[in-house]
Design a protein around this motif. Structure first.
Motif, short mmCIF file in Angstrom:
data_model
loop_
_atom_site.label_atom_id
_atom_site.label_comp_id
_atom_site.label_asym_id
_atom_site.label_seq_id
_atom_site.Cartn_x
_atom_site.Cartn_y
_atom_site.Cartn_z
N GLY A 68 0.79 -1.23 0.00
CA GLY A 68 0.00 0.00 0.00
C GLY A 68 0.83 1.27 0.00
N LEU A 69 2.12 1.15 -0.34
CA LEU A 69 3.00 2.32 -0.28
C LEU A 69 3.26 2.81 -1.70
N LEU A 70 2.46 3.78 -2.12
CA LEU A 70 2.51 4.23 -3.51
C LEU A 70 3.05 5.65 -3.61
N SER A 71 3.94 5.86 -4.55
CA SER A 71 4.53 7.18 -4.74
C SER A 71 3.45 8.17 -5.20
N ASP A 72 3.47 9.36 -4.61
CA ASP A 72 2.47 10.38 -4.98
C ASP A 72 2.76 11.02 -6.34
N GLU A 73 3.98 10.87 -6.81
CA GLU A 73 4.34 11.42 -8.12
C GLU A 73 5.03 10.30 -8.88
N PRO A 74 5.21 10.44 -10.21
CA PRO A 74 5.86 9.35 -10.94
C PRO A 74 7.19 8.97 -10.30
N VAL A 75 7.47 7.67 -10.27
CA VAL A 75 8.71 7.18 -9.67
C VAL A 75 9.90 7.75 -10.45
N CYS A 76 10.90 8.22 -9.71
CA CYS A 76 12.10 8.76 -10.35
C CYS A 76 13.14 7.65 -10.46
N PHE A 77 13.76 7.51 -11.61
CA PHE A 77 14.81 6.50 -11.81
C PHE A 77 16.14 7.22 -12.02
N GLN A 78 17.10 6.92 -11.18
CA GLN A 78 18.39 7.61 -11.33
C GLN A 78 19.08 7.25 -12.64
N SER A 79 18.77 6.08 -13.19
CA SER A 79 19.40 5.69 -14.46
C SER A 79 18.99 6.64 -15.59
N ARG A 80 17.94 7.43 -15.37
CA ARG A 80 17.50 8.37 -16.42
C ARG A 80 17.92 9.80 -16.12
#
Ligand code: GLU
Length: 305
Positions: A68-80
């Motif tokens: 139930g732990l969902l990011s409030d904004e799009p997940v950030c990927f450091q690879s990008r």
């Protein structure tokens, strides 16, 4: 002030699936953010493809969702985010806050941590020599306040402690990327494991060198296994069983010093989280891993009966 709204994050490195210790950290940061009516973000710190099993990121995101732990904004990927890190490095080099270093670990060790090539003086590096980039720390007796652990005092040693921010192989390093992204995402509060406590004073210098105000910090005790080692991918902590998220969450709450009723383990995930938020007591978080361990072992014994 609009920009001071609480923004927290959970920033796993996908070197393996989520384990109980990372769930405890994720849950603590989620609860702190929610208790402050704040925003909670997930950032995948996938900086080192050589240490990341291909399915780890998907497993972590799936596990978080199951709990139930969902990011409030799009997940950030450091690879990008490589261009942002490169940009920061150029800025630091320009301001004299970073330097090229071709020294090997062995050379540094043999020289008591000083750079035999006087890298901080920015002498030219011979063509074709691989070099890392290091952040140039300033000597400092750093005093800061941890929201759980209270006043902290850390000594920062210029040259001897200078962290690598881009490795010789070309990978961007944690000490840089974490700060660049915390700035970029407007993070006001960092909740993370106390294994990273001794990085904090250095990271504060990186924040300042990049022209940003450091956030607030709260370090929770790391969870130990039965041998007294930190639960981690290196010592093969078992992956969380995503089929029993409420049981895991209730155990994580106990490790955080909260007192969930045993029956909560049979409730729906949303109800567990709702209970957790309504009863969240930051002051109840144990200060040390030993204390957290006592609680966890106690809970496990209890529920095993
Ligand atoms: N990615 C780091 C880790 O998994 C955490 C970074 C942080 O919270 O500052 O250990």
């Amino acid at each position: 002030m609009e920009h001071s709204r609480y923004r927290g994050r959970f920033a796993p490195s996908p070197t393996g699936p989520l384990h109980f210790g990372s769930l405890v950290t994720a849950l603590a940061s989620w609860l702190e953010a929610r208790a402050s009516n704040g925003v909670w973000l997930v950032r995948v710190e996938d900086l080192d493809p050589l240490r990341e099993p291909p399915d780890a990121t998907a497993q972590i995101l799936h596990s978080l969702e199951a709990h139930g732990l969902l990011s409030d904004e799009p997940v950030c990927f450091q690879s990008r985010r490589h261009s942002a890190y490169q940009h920061a490095i150029e800025q630091l080099l320009k301001n004299g806050k970073a330097y090229r270093c071709a020294c090997s670990r062995k050379q540094l060790q043999a020289n008591n941590g000083r750079h035999p090539a006087h890298c901080r003086d920015n002498l030219p590096i011979p063509d074709g020599t691989a070099y890392a980039i290091r952040f140039a720390l300033s000597d400092e007796n750093c005093h800061w306040q941890d929201l759980l652990l209270g006043p902290q005092n850390q000594r920062v040693l210029a040259e001897l402690d200078d962290p690598v921010i881009r490795r010789k192989e070309g990978f961007y390093a944690y000490q840089l990327a974490v700060v660049v992204d915390d700035i970029n995402q407007g993070i006001t509060d960092i909740v993370r494991g106390s294994d990273l406590l001794n990085m904090t004073a250095q990271q504060q210098q990186v924040f300042q060198a990049l022209g940003a105000e450091p956030p607030r910090w709260l370090h929770i005790p790391v969870i130990l296994n039965e041998q007294g080692q930190k639960l981690s991918k290196q010592n093969l902590a078992p992956a969380l069983d995503d089929s029993q998220p409420s049981v895991n969450l209730v155990q994580a709450l106990s490790s955080l010093g909260q007192k969930p009723p045993a029956t909560l383990a049979y409730a729906r995930v949303e109800d567990v989280l709702e209970w957790a938020l309504a009863h969240w007591q930051r002051q109840a978080i144990p200060l040390t891993s030993q204390q957290a361990r006592g609680i966890t072992l106690g809970t496990q014994t209890h529920s095993d009966y």
